[in-house]
Design a protein around this motif. Structure first.
Motif, PDB file in Angstrom:
ATOM      1  N   ALA A  29      35.217  15.460  68.979  1.00 21.69           N
ATOM      2  CA  ALA A  29      34.730  16.751  68.473  1.00 21.69           C
ATOM      3  C   ALA A  29      33.771  16.535  67.301  1.00 21.69           C
ATOM      4  N   LYS A  30      34.075  15.573  66.448  1.00 28.68           N
ATOM      5  CA  LYS A  30      33.172  15.267  65.331  1.00 28.68           C
ATOM      6  C   LYS A  30      31.846  14.727  65.855  1.00 28.68           C
ATOM      7  N   ALA A  31      31.920  13.878  66.884  1.00 26.48           N
ATOM      8  CA  ALA A  31      30.692  13.350  67.493  1.00 26.48           C
ATOM      9  C   ALA A  31      29.882  14.478  68.130  1.00 26.48           C
ATOM     10  N   LEU A  32      30.569  15.428  68.757  1.00 24.91           N
ATOM     11  CA  LEU A  32      29.884  16.573  69.355  1.00 24.91           C
ATOM     12  C   LEU A  32      29.152  17.374  68.282  1.00 24.91           C
ATOM     13  N   ASP A  33      29.773  17.538  67.152  1.00 24.52           N
ATOM     14  CA  ASP A  33      29.150  18.281  66.058  1.00 24.52           C
ATOM     15  C   ASP A  33      27.844  17.611  65.627  1.00 24.52           C
ATOM     16  N   GLU A  34      27.828  16.288  65.626  1.00 27.01           N
ATOM     17  CA  GLU A  34      26.644  15.545  65.203  1.00 27.01           C
ATOM     18  C   GLU A  34      25.484  15.673  66.197  1.00 27.01           C
ATOM     19  N   VAL A  35      25.786  15.997  67.458  1.00 27.53           N
ATOM     20  CA  VAL A  35      24.740  16.152  68.478  1.00 27.53           C
ATOM     21  C   VAL A  35      23.844  17.343  68.156  1.00 27.53           C
ATOM     22  N   GLY A  36      24.428  18.382  67.558  1.00 28.65           N
ATOM     23  CA  GLY A  36      23.645  19.542  67.149  1.00 28.65           C
ATOM     24  C   GLY A  36      23.419  20.596  68.222  1.00 28.65           C
ATOM     25  N   LEU A  37      24.062  20.455  69.382  1.00 27.18           N
ATOM     26  CA  LEU A  37      23.895  21.447  70.446  1.00 27.18           C
ATOM     27  C   LEU A  37      25.084  22.394  70.565  1.00 27.18           C
ATOM     28  N   ALA A  38      26.157  22.106  69.845  1.00 30.69           N
ATOM     29  CA  ALA A  38      27.387  22.885  69.987  1.00 30.69           C
ATOM     30  C   ALA A  38      27.526  23.884  68.851  1.00 30.69           C
ATOM     31  N   PRO A  39      27.937  25.107  69.169  1.00 29.84           N
ATOM     32  CA  PRO A  39      28.228  26.067  68.098  1.00 29.84           C
ATOM     33  C   PRO A  39      29.462  25.604  67.316  1.00 29.84           C
ATOM     34  N   ALA A  40      29.548  26.009  66.076  1.00 28.45           N
ATOM     35  CA  ALA A  40      30.649  25.582  65.205  1.00 28.45           C
ATOM     36  C   ALA A  40      32.016  25.937  65.776  1.00 28.45           C
ATOM     37  N   ASP A  41      32.136  27.105  66.423  1.00 26.48           N
ATOM     38  CA  ASP A  41      33.447  27.484  66.942  1.00 26.48           C
ATOM     39  C   ASP A  41      33.893  26.578  68.091  1.00 26.48           C
ATOM     40  N   LEU A  42      32.959  26.007  68.846  1.00 21.53           N
ATOM     41  CA  LEU A  42      33.324  25.068  69.908  1.00 21.53           C
ATOM     42  C   LEU A  42      33.841  23.763  69.303  1.00 21.53           C
ATOM     43  N   VAL A  43      33.199  23.292  68.260  1.00 28.38           N
ATOM     44  CA  VAL A  43      33.658  22.080  67.577  1.00 28.38           C
ATOM     45  C   VAL A  43      35.058  22.303  67.018  1.00 28.38           C
ATOM     46  N   THR A  44      35.281  23.465  66.404  1.00 28.30           N
ATOM     47  CA  THR A  44      36.608  23.800  65.878  1.00 28.30           C
ATOM     48  C   THR A  44      37.632  23.863  67.002  1.00 28.30           C
ATOM     49  N   PHE A  45      37.276  24.496  68.105  1.00 22.38           N
ATOM     50  CA  PHE A  45      38.156  24.583  69.272  1.00 22.38           C
ATOM     51  C   PHE A  45      38.573  23.186  69.723  1.00 22.38           C
ATOM     52  N   TYR A  46      37.595  22.307  69.912  1.00 19.24           N
ATOM     53  CA  TYR A  46      37.889  20.963  70.389  1.00 19.24           C
ATOM     54  C   TYR A  46      38.672  20.135  69.367  1.00 19.24           C
ATOM     55  N   GLY A  47      38.652  20.509  68.118  1.00 19.28           N
ATOM     56  CA  GLY A  47      39.489  19.844  67.129  1.00 19.28           C
ATOM     57  C   GLY A  47      40.959  20.180  67.281  1.00 19.28           C
ATOM     58  N   ARG A  48      41.243  21.265  68.005  1.00 18.27           N
ATOM     59  CA  ARG A  48      42.631  21.730  68.205  1.00 18.27           C
ATOM     60  C   ARG A  48      43.089  21.662  69.656  1.00 18.27           C
ATOM     61  N   ILE A  49      42.172  21.898  70.590  1.00 22.46           N
ATOM     62  CA  ILE A  49      42.504  21.971  72.012  1.00 22.46           C
ATOM     63  C   ILE A  49      41.785  20.841  72.745  1.00 22.46           C
ATOM     64  N   GLY A  50      42.550  20.022  73.464  1.00 19.72           N
ATOM     65  CA  GLY A  50      41.963  18.911  74.203  1.00 19.72           C
ATOM     66  C   GLY A  50      41.245  19.376  75.452  1.00 19.72           C
ATOM     67  N   ASP A  51      41.890  20.253  76.226  1.00 22.83           N
ATOM     68  CA  ASP A  51      41.271  20.850  77.409  1.00 22.83           C
ATOM     69  C   ASP A  51      42.160  21.953  77.940  1.00 22.83           C
ATOM     70  N   LEU A  52      41.610  22.715  78.855  1.00 24.02           N
ATOM     71  CA  LEU A  52      42.325  23.800  79.516  1.00 24.02           C
ATOM     72  C   LEU A  52      42.128  23.620  81.011  1.00 24.02           C
ATOM     73  N   ALA A  53      43.232  23.653  81.756  1.00 29.39           N
ATOM     74  CA  ALA A  53      43.174  23.572  83.220  1.00 29.39           C
ATOM     75  C   ALA A  53      44.124  24.612  83.782  1.00 29.39           C
TER      76      ALA A  53
END
Length: 153
Positions: A29-53
């Motif tokens: 999630a931290k690496a995703l944040d550095e890419v600059g294409l993800a909104p902040a709420d997605l980075v926060t989500f991925y810091g708490r939730i691994g995935d949804l199936a």
């Protein structure tokens, strides 16, 4: 949802879970944040939730693990949101299990592709931001539990 599933449908349920993020997910999630294409709420989500199936709701609903999002980005690049000029480029974050993908970009708007192709995709706006997208997923789950109909997201 799974308590009555087999009785209603005649076969056992598949994987239907929201998996908490582990240390590797949080690092990704931290690496995703550095890419600059993800909104902040997605980075926060991925810091708490691994995935949804949710395999059994309609064709299924999936939010991919962030390592998969990063691998797809590295292998195929960002998705051109050209049909939505102000959106720029985005990331595939999941799918509906029927071959359509969910894509979001820096603005946070969540789109669904109209076809399985990500080359010059045609997009439909499904939510103004991740929160609204997750609320709509929750509504689909509630409808499915109540009457077996997942809705259309």
């Amino acid at each position: 949802m799974t308590d009555e599933f087999e009785r209603r449908h005649g076969f056992p349920p598949g994987a239907n879970q929201v998996r908490p993020a582990d240390h590797d997910d949080q690092a990704a999630a931290k690496a995703l944040d550095e890419v600059g294409l993800a909104p902040a709420d997605l980075v926060t989500f991925y810091g708490r939730i691994g995935d949804l199936a949710w395999e059994d709701i309609g064709n299924g609903y999936f939010i991919d693990p962030v390592p998969d999002v990063l691998r797809r980005l590295e292998a195929h690049g960002a998705v051109d949101l050209g049909a939505v000029p102000e959106a720029g480029r985005g990331l595939v974050i999941g799918s509906n299990g029927g071959g359509l993908s969910y894509v979001t970009g820096p603005s946070g708007v969540v789109y669904r592709t109209r076809t399985a192709s990500l080359d010059e995709p045609e997009l439909d706006r499904v939510a103004d931001d991740l929160r609204q997208f997750l609320e709509r997923l929750e509504e689909s789950l509630a409808r499915f539990i109540a009457n077996g109909e997942p809705g259309n997201l």
